[in-house]
Design a protein around this motif. Structure first.
Motif, PDB file in Angstrom:
ATOM      1  N   LYS A  13       0.458  -1.553  -0.086  1.00 29.44           N
ATOM      2  CA  LYS A  13      -0.117   0.274  -0.327  1.00 29.44           C
ATOM      3  C   LYS A  13       1.104   1.581   0.011  1.00 29.44           C
ATOM      4  O   LYS A  13       1.286   0.994   0.824  1.00 29.44           O
ATOM      5  N   ASN A  14       0.530   2.001  -0.886  1.00 32.77           N
ATOM      6  CA  ASN A  14       1.310   3.205  -0.985  1.00 32.77           C
ATOM      7  C   ASN A  14       1.101   4.042   0.138  1.00 32.77           C
ATOM      8  O   ASN A  14      -0.520   3.606   0.516  1.00 32.77           O
ATOM      9  N   LEU A  15       1.195   5.916  -0.244  1.00 32.91           N
ATOM     10  CA  LEU A  15       1.186   6.455   1.253  1.00 32.91           C
ATOM     11  C   LEU A  15      -0.094   6.837   0.466  1.00 32.91           C
ATOM     12  O   LEU A  15      -0.740   7.114   1.543  1.00 32.91           O
ATOM     13  N   ILE A  57       9.301  -0.438 -14.737  1.00 31.59           N
ATOM     14  CA  ILE A  57       9.096  -0.811 -13.231  1.00 31.59           C
ATOM     15  C   ILE A  57      11.216  -0.534 -12.520  1.00 31.59           C
ATOM     16  O   ILE A  57      11.867  -0.889 -12.775  1.00 31.59           O
ATOM     17  N   VAL A  58      10.931   0.880 -11.929  1.00 33.59           N
ATOM     18  CA  VAL A  58      12.195   0.985 -11.207  1.00 33.59           C
ATOM     19  C   VAL A  58      12.542   1.122  -9.758  1.00 33.59           C
ATOM     20  O   VAL A  58      11.462   1.876  -9.611  1.00 33.59           O
ATOM     21  N   TRP A 105       9.072   3.486  -8.234  1.00 29.75           N
ATOM     22  CA  TRP A 105       8.647   3.770  -6.783  1.00 29.75           C
ATOM     23  C   TRP A 105       9.603   3.046  -5.747  1.00 29.75           C
ATOM     24  O   TRP A 105      10.477   2.736  -6.147  1.00 29.75           O
ATOM     25  N   GLY A 106       9.482   3.901  -4.795  1.00 31.70           N
ATOM     26  CA  GLY A 106      10.481   4.203  -3.171  1.00 31.70           C
ATOM     27  C   GLY A 106       9.750   3.475  -2.635  1.00 31.70           C
ATOM     28  O   GLY A 106       9.044   3.391  -1.763  1.00 31.70           O
ATOM     29  N   VAL A 107      10.679   2.184  -2.111  1.00 28.07           N
ATOM     30  CA  VAL A 107      10.702   1.500  -0.696  1.00 28.07           C
ATOM     31  C   VAL A 107      11.382   1.444   0.222  1.00 28.07           C
ATOM     32  O   VAL A 107      12.682   1.401   0.016  1.00 28.07           O
ATOM     33  N   ASN A 112      -3.325  -0.101  -2.397  1.00 31.48           N
ATOM     34  CA  ASN A 112      -2.282  -0.888  -2.928  1.00 31.48           C
ATOM     35  C   ASN A 112      -2.049  -1.173  -4.571  1.00 31.48           C
ATOM     36  O   ASN A 112      -2.462  -0.921  -5.431  1.00 31.48           O
ATOM     37  N   LEU A 113      -0.682  -1.042  -4.685  1.00 32.23           N
ATOM     38  CA  LEU A 113       0.195  -1.769  -6.074  1.00 32.23           C
ATOM     39  C   LEU A 113       0.423  -3.007  -5.926  1.00 32.23           C
ATOM     40  O   LEU A 113       0.755  -3.053  -4.889  1.00 32.23           O
TER      41      LEU A 113
END
Length: 184
Positions: free
Chosen positions: A55-57, A72-73, A106-108, A61-62
């Motif tokens: 779930k992103n901020l 995707i990066v 995407w930042g994780v 949900n992605l």
């Protein structure tokens, strides 16, 4: 039983002890090699990237597999990581430049407590999705051993590039890899 074992060792000649020790060492070495060879690496270039859903901020949900057709990066980062702070504007520029061409950044965050990560993000004005891997399952699956780690996945879901760490100039490497994938 231990006393019997110790008595047996005492009665052995030095030569027999060395021979027995070498035999045990060799068996342990072979067992270790067998175990290592049986382990399957979860992240190999050219292989399908391990799937995950976060779930992103924004509370959305992605799922990685559902993004097939996109490049995707994925950038794994932490609030305590100095190079991560330097890299975030670079990632935003990549997102701005290539998002309309089918590239998603995407930042994780890999920290178990996400408050420090939320503080880190303030003032960065990032518009790409940010996630928190509070269980570290995803970062473990992606074998994140350095901060930051950036993984580039092609339209077919295959891992094409992995960058561990960040130095000035990596942005050119990222752009080169992305451009190559866009042309494919």
């Amino acid at each position: 039983m231990i006393n019997t074992y110790l008595m047996a060792i005492k009665t052995m000649t030095r030569k027999r002890i060395i021979k027995a020790t070498k035999h045990v060492f060799f068996q342990c070495l072979m067992l270790g090699l067998l175990i290592c060879s049986m382990q399957v690496k979860a992240l190999e270039l050219g292989q399908i990237a391990p799937d995950f859903t976060l779930k992103n901020l924004q509370g959305i949900n992605l799922n990685l597999t559902e993004q097939r057709g996109e490049i995707i990066v994925i950038n794994f980062w932490a609030s305590w990581c100095g190079p991560c702070r330097k890299e975030m504007p670079v990632l935003q520029k990549l997102h701005d430049k290539y998002n309309n061409l089918g590239v998603s950044v995407w930042g994780v965050n890999v920290e178990q407590e996400n408050q420090a990560g939320r503080e880190f993000l303030k003032g960065l004005n990032l518009t790409f999705p940010i996630f928190f891997d509070q269980t570290n399952k995803i970062s473990a699956t992606y074998q994140v051993e350095a901060m930051p780690t950036t993984v580039i996945i092609d339209r077919n879901g295959k891992v094409r590039k992995v960058f561990r760490g960040f130095k000035v100039g990596y942005e050119k490497k990222y752009a080169k890899a992305i451009k190559k994938l866009i042309r494919e």
